[in-house]
Structure formats: C-alpha cells, structure tokens
Design an enzyme around this catalytic site. Structure first.
Site, PDB file in Angstrom:
ATOM      1  CG  ASP A 200      -8.103   0.079   5.083  1.00 39.09           C
ATOM      2  OD1 ASP A 200      -7.218   0.809   5.492  1.00 39.09           O
ATOM      3  OD2 ASP A 200      -9.271   0.445   4.836  1.00 39.09           O
TER       4      ASP A 200
ATOM      5  NE  ARG B  21      -3.628   2.281   2.396  1.00 38.45           N
ATOM      6  CZ  ARG B  21      -4.621   2.425   3.235  1.00 38.45           C
ATOM      7  NH1 ARG B  21      -5.000   1.405   3.985  1.00 38.45           N
ATOM      8  NH2 ARG B  21      -5.270   3.566   3.314  1.00 38.45           N
TER       9      ARG B  21
END
Ligand code: AMP
Length: 438
Positions: A99, A86
């Site tokens: 996430d 990410r």
C-alpha cells in the site's frame, strides 16, 4: 524547471515478505524520474484497522522531493503496488502486498475523487502518523480539513450544491436526522468513495412524526454531528430550521403507495409520505448524482426508490448495508433512549433474524413457520414489550411473497423495548448467510 516539492508517502504491507515489499517500494521510488528519496523511516508492526480479519501490517514512511504532480505521483504509486503483486480486484481493505499512500504533498490540500490529501483520517492513525513524526513532520503543522460549511437557507444550499458540482464533479447526498453514528458515517464514506463531494443534511423532519411520537425529544447533538461530518470529509451540511424548510403556507405532500402499505406504514400512517416529501425537497435542492440511504430502514428505502423512479428525479439512489454494534444490534439514533438492561435485551431481534435464517438455510420454506420461529425467539425475551410486526417480504421492493414455498426473502422486524417504549427496527435476508455483526 519545475521546483521540487517535499512529499511524504506512507507504506504498508501485510502479505508476502512484508519487509522486502517495503524495501522494493523505496527502491522503485528512488529509480523513478522526478522522484528523489530523501529519508526512510524505520518499519514497525501495526494491527490492521478496518476491513476483514487479516494479519498485522509492517508500516513505514518515506520523504521524497518530487517534480511530479499529485496525479502523476499517484499513478507511480499504483504502478509500484501492482509490480509488488497487489491485485486491483482484491477485497476492499483486504490483505495486500503493498500500500503506498500519498500522506502529504507540500502544504497542499487536495480533494478530488481520486485523491484526498492529507488523508481525512491521517491525524487519527498512529500507523501513518508515527513514521511521519520520525521523519520530522510535526502533526500540528499538518493542514486540517476545513470543517464542513453549515447552511441553513434552502436557496443557499441549492446554490452551494451547484458550486460543488462544477467542473463535472459528482455530488453525493446523505440525508439524515442527525444524532449521527457509525451507520450514518458508513453512508458518508460510501458517498466519499463514489463522489467528489458530499453534502449531508441534518433535519428532524416534523412531517414524518405523528403527534404522539418523539419529535420533541429526538436527540440533537449538533456539535458532535458536525465533528463526525468533518471527520468523514463532508463538504456541506444543510441544517435548516423547520420554518426555513416549510413556510407557514406549506401544504403539499408526496403521496406514496404500495411500498408504504403494511409494516411501518401500518404503525405510522403518514410517516412515509412525510419522508418522501422531505427527501424530494432535499433532492431537488441538491440535485445529487447519488443519494445514500441505509438498508436498516428497508421499507423507507423501497418507498424512496419508487418515488425516485416515478418522479423521474435525477441521479440514483444507493442502498447501503446495515452497520451494527459489537453485539449485532443495528445502530440507531434511538438506541440512546434504552436503559442498559433493555439495550442488552434488544439483541434478541438479531437472534430472531438469525433463527429464521438458520431454519431457511436448513431447508424450511414455509413462510408462516419461519415467522413463527422468529416470533417465538422474541417472545422468549421478557423485556421485549411488544412486537409490531415480523414479516417476510421480497428482498428489495418488499412486495408480499406469493403463496407457497418461499425463495429469496427479507425478514423485517419491529419491536418495542423500555418504558416509554422505543421502537427498534431491523431486517435481514433469510436466504443469504451474511454476518449479522459489525
Ligand atoms: P436517520 O437519521 O435515522 O433518518 O437515518 C439517516 C440515514 O441513515 C437513513 O438512510 C438510514 O437508513 C441510515 N442509517 C441509520 N442507521 C443505520 C445503520 N445502522 N446502518 C446503515 N445505515 C443506517
């Protein structure tokens, strides 16, 4: 020896090999000193919530026992997200490989700039709540955010704002007249993202209404407003009475100048002086680090930027994008006045903005012709009862444009719909191809 705390982490991925990303997260957590992974939920596919259009997520949750403090745990989460690929500079709420959210940390409530636990919208989000249920969490036991404290007295408001700023915390101020909608909520969210604490004000300010205007009938749904403030993590709501704000001898006014000339200033002569006066009072009570205002009221924003600069007020003003309904109409507390047919017809304002922009982007640089094209659009809608103005101005300070071919510019429109007439305002850059939709 520090006692281990039970914590629940939410996992999500909608980029790359989603399942492998979630498994990687679980393995990496399990290998981190100070974290024992106790249980992992099943993974389920969910539709994305918010952000740009993007693919479906795979979501799950893990229960851990940890001796790490919440900030240390957060640092571990961020490191694992990075290792999964990410990028820190990816689009806000855009697609992401991984996430990891700290959903619950024991029964602690944490409210800092970096970390809010439980997440303010956890109870509304089934993609986070369902895996938690599977791991044995009863949503009824999740600590709820306290409702914002409601304050009516100006001196008390100032004292509470002082307290909110303690310890170097940043305070964001969101002044409103209530009848809150997603436009206001967006200011609060931006404030929440920038600041440690947010104070909102709800005050229908008589100084900015002329005697024939809608002061008396302006909507005042206070309970719903408070619920929205609670949902958005507002700590303090200042909702004074008129008497508390303006004692009976109140006489002073902030004078406004160039930015207030023309457009709204022409239609509503004392309006901006009234706005500047109330905002200056609120600002000096709260002494915020940032105050948030919508670009929807572009001229108000220009006036307030000037007041803020000239009076050397503390902190900074932040202008926020216009939030629109699904058909493109800018959200406004006054939209509730419109009958359904007028509400439908009002989108012609957006069509007029789009029309002028399409012509600009196709090479038209003559201001009069661009304005005429927008006016023609408005004239084509019989339910549009009057057009107060259609003006092209400089994009930010709204200065009149110099003669000759135009460059970057903002088109501002005010038009009336319905009976009694409701004035609707909108504006957009003609030189920027922004989406005039939600
Ligand atoms: P009001 O309650 O109408 O005084 O508005 C309070 C603040 O919310 C002002 O800064 C407005 O510009 C802002 N605001 C109102 N409508 C919107 C919207 N649709 N999008 C973004 N901000 C808005």
């Amino acid at each position: 020896m520090t006692r281990a705390v039970l914590a629940w982490l939410g996992l999500g991925s909608n980029l790359g090999d989603r399942e492998a990303n979630l498994r990687f997260a679980c393995e990496r957590l399990a290998r981190t000193p100070g974290i024992a992974v106790e249980a992992v939920s099943t993974f389920r596919e969910t539709a994305p919530v918010g952000g740009p259009p993007q693919g479906a997520f795979l979501n799950g949750a893990v229960r851990i026992a940890t001796t790490l403090s919440p900030p240390a745990l957060l640092a571990v989460q961020k490191a694992i997200e990075r290792e999964a690929g990410r990028r820190a500079d990816g689009p806000h709420h855009g697609p992401r490989e991984l996430d990891i959210d700290l959903l619950l940390y024991g029964d602690a409530t944490i409210d800092t700039r970096e970390l809010v636990v439980p997440h303010p919208r956890l109870l509304e989000r089934s993609f986070a709540l369902d895996p938690l249920r599977e791991l044995g969490v009863d949503p009824g036991t999740i600590p709820r955010r306290e409702s914002p404290r409601v304050i009516r007295d100006p001196a008390e408001f100032a004292a509470h704002c002082d307290a909110l700023r303690r310890g170097g915390c940043r305070l964001g101020l969101v002044p409103t007249m209530g009848a809150l909608h997603e436009g206001h909520a967006s200011l609060m969210r931006r404030a929440r993202a920038d600041c440690d604490r947010v104070a909102a004000t709800i005050f229908v300010n008589p100084l900015q209404f002329a005697p024939h205007e809608d002061l008396a009938r302006y909507p005042r749904p206070f309970a719903a407003d408070l619920a929205l403030c609670a949902r958005e993590g507002v700590a303090l709501v200042f909702a004074p009475s008129v008497e508390a704000m303006y004692g009976k001898d109140f006489i002073s006014r902030i004078a406004v100048g160039r930015e207030a000339v023309g457009m709204e200033g022409a239609v509503r002569p004392d309006h901006f002086s009234g706005v500047a006066t109330v905002v200056t009072i609120l600002w000096s009570l709260a002494r915020p680090d940032f105050g948030y205002f919508g670009q929807k009221d572009a001229q108000q924003l220009a006036v307030l930027r000037r007041v803020h600069q000239d009076l050397r007020l503390c902190g900074a003003i932040v202008g926020c994008p216009i939030v629109r309904d699904a058909d493109g109409l800018a959200m406004s507390s006054r939209n509730v006045y419109l009958q359904p047919e007028d509400r439908r017809a009002a989108v012609v304002i957006v069509a007029a903005l789009r029309e002028a922009r399409a012509r600009f982007l196709a090479g038209e640089r003559d201001a009069e012709r661009l304005v005429a094209a927008a006016r023609e659009r408005l004239a084509g809608e019989p339910r549009c009862r009057a057009v107060d103005y259609v003006e092209l101005r400089a994009p930010d300070d709204l200065a009149p444009l110099p003669k000759g071919p135009i460059g970057p510019a903002r088109l501002l429109i005010a038009a009336r719909f319905g009976d009694p007439a409701t004035r609707l305002l909108d504006n957009a850059r003609v030189d920027v191809d922004e989406v005039l939709a939600p």
